[in-house]
Design an enzyme around this catalytic site. Structure first.
Site, PDB file in Angstrom:
ATOM      1  N   ASP A 109       0.785  -1.354   0.010  1.00  0.00           N
ATOM      2  CA  ASP A 109      -0.098  -0.035   0.106  1.00  0.00           C
ATOM      3  C   ASP A 109       0.551   1.145   0.055  1.00  0.00           C
ATOM      4  O   ASP A 109       1.865   1.258   0.878  1.00  0.00           O
ATOM      5  CB  ASP A 109      -0.970   0.040   1.107  1.00  0.00           C
ATOM      6  CG  ASP A 109      -2.174   0.266   1.072  1.00  0.00           C
ATOM      7  OD1 ASP A 109      -2.468   1.452   0.660  1.00  0.00           O
ATOM      8  OD2 ASP A 109      -3.054  -0.491   1.413  1.00  0.00           O
ATOM      9  N   ASP A 211      -3.468   4.576  -2.297  1.00  0.00           N
ATOM     10  CA  ASP A 211      -4.526   4.998  -1.400  1.00  0.00           C
ATOM     11  C   ASP A 211      -5.116   6.517  -1.917  1.00  0.00           C
ATOM     12  O   ASP A 211      -4.366   7.539  -2.203  1.00  0.00           O
ATOM     13  CB  ASP A 211      -3.955   5.178   0.272  1.00  0.00           C
ATOM     14  CG  ASP A 211      -4.990   5.380   1.240  1.00  0.00           C
ATOM     15  OD1 ASP A 211      -5.862   4.377   1.237  1.00  0.00           O
ATOM     16  OD2 ASP A 211      -5.079   6.490   1.591  1.00  0.00           O
ATOM     17  N   GLU A 274      -6.770   3.365  -5.632  1.00  0.00           N
ATOM     18  CA  GLU A 274      -7.933   3.656  -5.009  1.00  0.00           C
ATOM     19  C   GLU A 274      -8.619   4.457  -5.456  1.00  0.00           C
ATOM     20  O   GLU A 274      -8.326   5.804  -5.032  1.00  0.00           O
ATOM     21  CB  GLU A 274      -7.611   3.416  -3.443  1.00  0.00           C
ATOM     22  CG  GLU A 274      -9.038   3.156  -2.728  1.00  0.00           C
ATOM     23  CD  GLU A 274      -8.908   3.801  -1.319  1.00  0.00           C
ATOM     24  OE1 GLU A 274      -9.971   3.524  -0.635  1.00  0.00           O
ATOM     25  OE2 GLU A 274      -8.328   4.878  -1.206  1.00  0.00           O
ATOM     26  N   HIS A 335     -11.246  -3.704   3.069  1.00  0.00           N
ATOM     27  CA  HIS A 335     -11.165  -3.199   4.737  1.00  0.00           C
ATOM     28  C   HIS A 335     -12.038  -2.145   4.969  1.00  0.00           C
ATOM     29  O   HIS A 335     -11.899  -1.675   6.331  1.00  0.00           O
ATOM     30  CB  HIS A 335      -9.814  -3.216   5.069  1.00  0.00           C
ATOM     31  CG  HIS A 335      -9.033  -1.889   4.484  1.00  0.00           C
ATOM     32  ND1 HIS A 335      -8.912  -2.008   2.977  1.00  0.00           N
ATOM     33  CD2 HIS A 335      -8.663  -0.504   4.931  1.00  0.00           C
ATOM     34  CE1 HIS A 335      -8.357  -0.788   2.712  1.00  0.00           C
ATOM     35  NE2 HIS A 335      -8.308  -0.221   3.817  1.00  0.00           N
ATOM     36  N   ASP A 336     -12.503  -1.304   4.034  1.00  0.00           N
ATOM     37  CA  ASP A 336     -13.509  -0.197   4.225  1.00  0.00           C
ATOM     38  C   ASP A 336     -15.087  -0.462   3.884  1.00  0.00           C
ATOM     39  O   ASP A 336     -15.752   0.657   4.242  1.00  0.00           O
ATOM     40  CB  ASP A 336     -13.107   0.930   3.464  1.00  0.00           C
ATOM     41  CG  ASP A 336     -11.468   1.386   3.648  1.00  0.00           C
ATOM     42  OD1 ASP A 336     -11.170   1.498   4.645  1.00  0.00           O
ATOM     43  OD2 ASP A 336     -11.144   1.819   2.666  1.00  0.00           O
TER      44      ASP A 336
HETATM   45  C1  NOJ Z   1      -8.555   4.695   2.448  1.00  0.00           C
HETATM   46  C2  NOJ Z   1      -8.122   3.429   3.134  1.00  0.00           C
HETATM   47  O1  NOJ Z   1      -8.429   2.290   2.568  1.00  0.00           O
HETATM   48  C3  NOJ Z   1      -8.986   3.659   4.462  1.00  0.00           C
HETATM   49  O2  NOJ Z   1      -8.937   2.824   5.256  1.00  0.00           O
HETATM   50  C4  NOJ Z   1      -8.256   4.907   5.260  1.00  0.00           C
HETATM   51  O3  NOJ Z   1      -9.011   5.200   6.272  1.00  0.00           O
HETATM   52  C5  NOJ Z   1      -8.278   6.067   4.148  1.00  0.00           C
HETATM   53  N1  NOJ Z   1      -7.815   6.012   2.849  1.00  0.00           N
HETATM   54  C6  NOJ Z   1      -7.571   6.968   4.464  1.00  0.00           C
HETATM   55  O4  NOJ Z   1      -5.981   6.820   4.360  1.00  0.00           O
END
Ligand code: NOJ
Length: 538
Positions: A109, A211, A274, A335-336
């Site tokens: 990442d 990210d 992302e 994970h989000d």
């Molecule tokens: C995206 C990430 O997947 C998430 O987990 C994170 O909180 C935010 N970006 C901020 O970095």
């Protein structure tokens, strides 16, 4: 567990990240090797047999760098080291060697948009207005009334500007106030961050998931974001505004192109972005005038209503929008996001698996989805995620999908020898790798078989896609190459469905129920409740 020779299915004209399957590991929750209740790099190394057995081609590990863990690793205080909780750089090097020995690729990442407020760069930047690193972050004078410079909101709730009394200015943070945004308009920042990429690429990393890529550049005039007419009470607060000026600015593509040029200096490294944007905007990150990322993550399966015709329409539209010569990709969970088994139910999670693994484009699996893990209830006193703490009760917390991997029925699911950082799901006695690997009808067996079938039938991984039909709960599409034609018929409902399959009859390759392989399938056929079928038209 026997390993699969991933390379044997290689085709010279397709790259590994086009043919292959990516598996996301959330490192805090995969395997603890030192008994502190948190997963680590040596834990991942201990579980590589499992990943080889499952048959994944690449592993993406969420951040492993030193961090105060305010946002669980997405707040980085040193980009070129490993957090003690995860191990050491030496452990990392061993993991790379061991992963590569198994011919699996490793993706890390990269978090370029913001650092931790404890990063040395920010400590210097905030120390005085004339510090050489002042301009590494986004500092702004107050508005005439002394308030924040504009109306921009933080993704984690509240204003995105934090007042710094010591130097009398605000700094911008798209996420937590402990995650100040870097100033990507500053060429010196760019250079420092490109050095970070080189540091890890030089250590053998095969690619990066980047990210919040669409956040990197903000409006140079700091114009107010407009109100979002789609906002509904109960939505996250930042949804009150459309992030028109705070994200997705045209200049971001210049940065992406620079990064891509850097990736191109190395052999076959993958650049994944992302990006949460509507699909027409998303595909611009493939690059329009300049080169873009290889794979802008496509999250449509996460957001689409679980409905055959909606999904059919979305696939066709995406297929049309991905630029000629670029490669699609699909994601079911991360994970989000709530886990797929919780979103669509355990039966449909099997249909979702078949969909993900038979679509055209690189699939990314989220750890634990292959054993049907569901969101876990987190008692209030164990909540970790700032998204829940800052805006409680809206269902924004991400702890439920980040709970420990369930390996065995023994204490703590064999994830750790002690109570883990997040609770283990209550169903771990029956829902775990050991039990499900031995069950010929389990979801884990289904995933493993789907991965094998995708590898055995190149039409599924790199063949053409053609929409065939969508009626009620049933969706049918075709994947083909010079050698074969495969039909995929999916029943998105819980009732038996009669289907008129286009083309001649064929032979079942596999069913989501794991029982019809080799069976003759007539043009006029039946799909059982929650059944998906791959049919070889030969
Ligand atoms: C995206 C990430 O997947 C998430 O987990 C994170 O909180 C935010 N970006 C901020 O970095």
């Amino acid at each position: 567990m026997a390993e699969i020779d991933v390379a044997s299915s290689a085709r010279p004209n397709m790259l590994w990240w086009q043919r292959g399957i990516v598996y996301q590991i959330y490192p805090l929750s995969f395997q603890d090797s030192n008994g502190d209740g948190k997963g680590d790099l040596n834990g991942i190394r201990q579980r590589l047999d499992y990943l080889g057995w499952l048959g994944v081609d690449a592993v993406w590990i969420s951040p492993i760098y030193p961090s105060p863990m305010k946002d669980f690793g997405y707040d980085i205080s040193d980009y070129c080291d490993v957090a003690p909780t995860f191990g050491t750089l030496g452990d990392f090097d061993e993991l790379v060697a061991e992963i590569h020995r198994r011919r699996i690729k490793l993706i890390l990442d990269f978090v370029p948009n913001h650092t931790s407020d404890q990063h040395q760069w920010f400590l210097e930047s905030r120390s005085s207005r004339d510090n050489p690193r002042r301009n590494w972050y986004i500092w702004h004078d107050p508005a005439p009334d002394g308030g924040p410079p504009n109306n921009w909101l933080s993704v984690f709730g509240g204003k995105a500007w934090e007042w710094d009394a010591h130097t009398g200015q605000y700094y911008y943070h798209a996420f937590l106030k402990e995650q100040p945004d870097l100033n990507w308009r500053n060429p010196v920042v760019r250079k420092a961050m490109y050095d970070v990429l080189r540091f890890w690429l030089g250590r053998g990393v095969d690619g990066f998931r980047i990210d919040v890529l669409w956040h990197l550049i903000k409006d140079d005039q700091f114009r107010n974001d407009p109100p979002n007419p789609g906002y509904r009470p109960g939505d996250a607060e930042h949804r009150r505004l459309l992030q028109r000026y705070s994200t997705d600015r045209p200049e971001v593509h210049e940065v992406v192109a620079e990064m891509r040029a850097l990736f191109n200096e190395y052999e076959e490294r993958v650049m994944i972005g992302e990006i949460y944007l509507p699909v027409e905007r998303l595909v611009s990150y493939y690059g329009l005038e300049r080169p873009g990322v290889h794979l802008p993550f496509n999250f449509q399966l996460i957001h689409a209503p679980w409905n055959a015709c909606e999904i059919d329409r979305m696939i066709v539209e995406y297929d049309r929008l991905v630029p000629e010569g670029e490669w699609p990709n699909w994601v079911l969970g991360n994970h989000d996001q709530r886990r797929i088994a919780s979103r669509v139910g355990p039966q449909q999670a099997r249909v979702a698996a078949m969909l993900l693994l038979t679509l055209r484009g690189t699939p990314t699996l989220y750890y634990g989805d292959e054993i049907g893990m569901e969101d876990v209830f987190i008692p209030p006193q164990r909540i970790q995620d700032p998204a829940e703490k800052n805006e409680p009760g809206l269902g924004l917390g991400r702890d439920p999908e980040r709970t420990p991997m369930q390996w065995e029925g023994s204490p703590h699911a064999a994830f750790s020898t002690t109570e883990p950082w997040l609770p283990v799901a209550e169903d771990f006695h029956r829902r775990n790798v050991k039990v499900l690997a031995e069950d010929p009808r389990s979801i884990l067996t289904l995933y493993k078989r789907l991965l094998e079938v995708r590898r055995e039938h190149l039409a599924l991984s790199i063949g053409h896609y053609a929409q065939r039909q969508c009626k009620g709960n049933v969706m049918v599409y075709e994947r083909s190459n010079e050698a074969e034609r495969l039909l995929i018929a999916l029943n998105f409902g819980h009732d038996t469905e009669r289907v008129q399959l286009p083309g001649a009859a064929g032979k079942a390759v596999m069913s989501t129920h794991l029982d019809r392989a080799g069976e003759k399938v007539d043009a006029n056929s039946v799909l059982r409740p929650d059944e998906g079928l791959i049919i070889n038209l030969a």
